[in-house]
Enzyme design. Sequence first.
Site, PDB file in Angstrom:
ATOM      1  CG  HIS A 333      26.802 -61.521  44.312  1.00 53.90           C
ATOM      2  ND1 HIS A 333      26.633 -60.249  43.801  1.00 53.90           N
ATOM      3  CD2 HIS A 333      27.082 -61.366  45.627  1.00 53.90           C
ATOM      4  CE1 HIS A 333      26.808 -59.368  44.783  1.00 53.90           C
ATOM      5  NE2 HIS A 333      27.072 -60.019  45.889  1.00 53.90           N
ATOM      6  CG  ASP A 392      28.710 -65.556  51.917  1.00 57.93           C
ATOM      7  OD1 ASP A 392      29.312 -65.017  52.851  1.00 57.93           O
ATOM      8  OD2 ASP A 392      27.716 -65.054  51.375  1.00 57.93           O
TER       9      ASP A 392
END
Length: 455
Positions: A333, A392
């Site tokens: 991320h 996700d």
Amino acid sequence: MKNYQLAEYEERFFNQLSNITEKNNLINPELFNKYNVKRGLRDKDGKGVLVGLTEIGEVHGYIIDENETIAVPGRLIYRGIDITDITDGFFKDDRFGFEETCYLLLFGDLPDQDTLMSFERLLSEYRKLPEDFVRDMILKAPSKDMMNVLARSVLALYSFDDNADDTSIKNVLRQCIRLIACFPLLGVYGYQAYSHYHGNNSLFIHSPMPEYSTAENILHMLRPDSKFTNLEAKLLDLALVLHAEHGGGNNSSFITHVATSSGTDTYSVIAAALGSLKGPKHGGANIKVIQMFEDMKQNIRNLDDDEEIEHYLVKLISKEAFDRQGLIYGMGHAVYSVSDPRTLIIKEHAARLAKEKGLEDEYNLYLKVEKMAPEIIGKSRNTFKGVCSNVDFYSGFVYKMLDIPVELFTPIFAISRIAGWSAHRIEEIVNSGKIIRPAYKSVSKRREYVSMDGR
């Protein structure tokens, strides 16, 4: 010219010109360093360039200590309140949380019971589309991409608004709340049209139920028999809450600020945000995770063998497996490196749904990959920067367990993020900043005009 001759000419024309176009638009990569260009509006270490201020959401993944960046467990904060406390609050009371979250993001405070009920009633009343809109705008022009259906439908709604260009706070609030209420209908009905006209399946158009929450209505409208369990609705509601906002710097929220700063209407702004979210680098990552795991299950003989799993992950990184992009999807991320708070929350509750669905073995596979991947990525890239799973990694698995078709994965994201986009649009209007216009330096060489005879 005959059709086949025209097609051949067109193919040759674009083959030739595409090569010329690519050559004449390529910028020497060294120039970006020479002029200290913050590509992607990020510093060399990946940290975002500060371009604005917001009170809506905060993404916290590191601290600065004596000019040194130190990674810390991630936190996601809505209007000053930790997302963990928000989710714990509505789970403790055994109620749905998305509507409360929408209110918090829009108005800055948590609603009391009466205020929340009034807001939910308003959403329920707004949860309807103009007469014949479904027939004329959705069913008559079915698309294979639901994000395009959403964007097209949002722009079409402009025509049904007598005050579409009014950018007063009162009017924009009305428009945003209507869009929050209608997004589930636009997404689900768009899918039903696609499923019928492109998949040759029966067409189901269920009207929303006024007493249902947003999550309940999505499942009700999506499933032919309209049936769902309380746990299924609660997990979908949780996913909506976790995706509702992620600071002003994420691509689609930043585009919301950019477009709003130009003074344009709400429908144009939200359509632009949808176009951003559609991009696979932004809103489509969970689809890649699902596809990666399907490929993994087809290519690993024994899913209980940790060595086989590790070998497959190494092949992913080496561009020898799946789509050969060198990525373990769902890992990493831009801000979080120790942990993504959304992952920690959704993972805990996904375990309950996996047990209810009899999918505990597949859930355990996700746990194994999540544990192995950071070390494999670290070794392959010789980096000491931590890597953690992002939301996700598990959200697609949750949607799969809920029997949500893959075509709706990104639209579900949009159904949630419309709350954050609306809050950011309002914040930009209230603070009436300048039109957002970053600088681009031209590096083209000066040339003399050449007349036609001399070319």
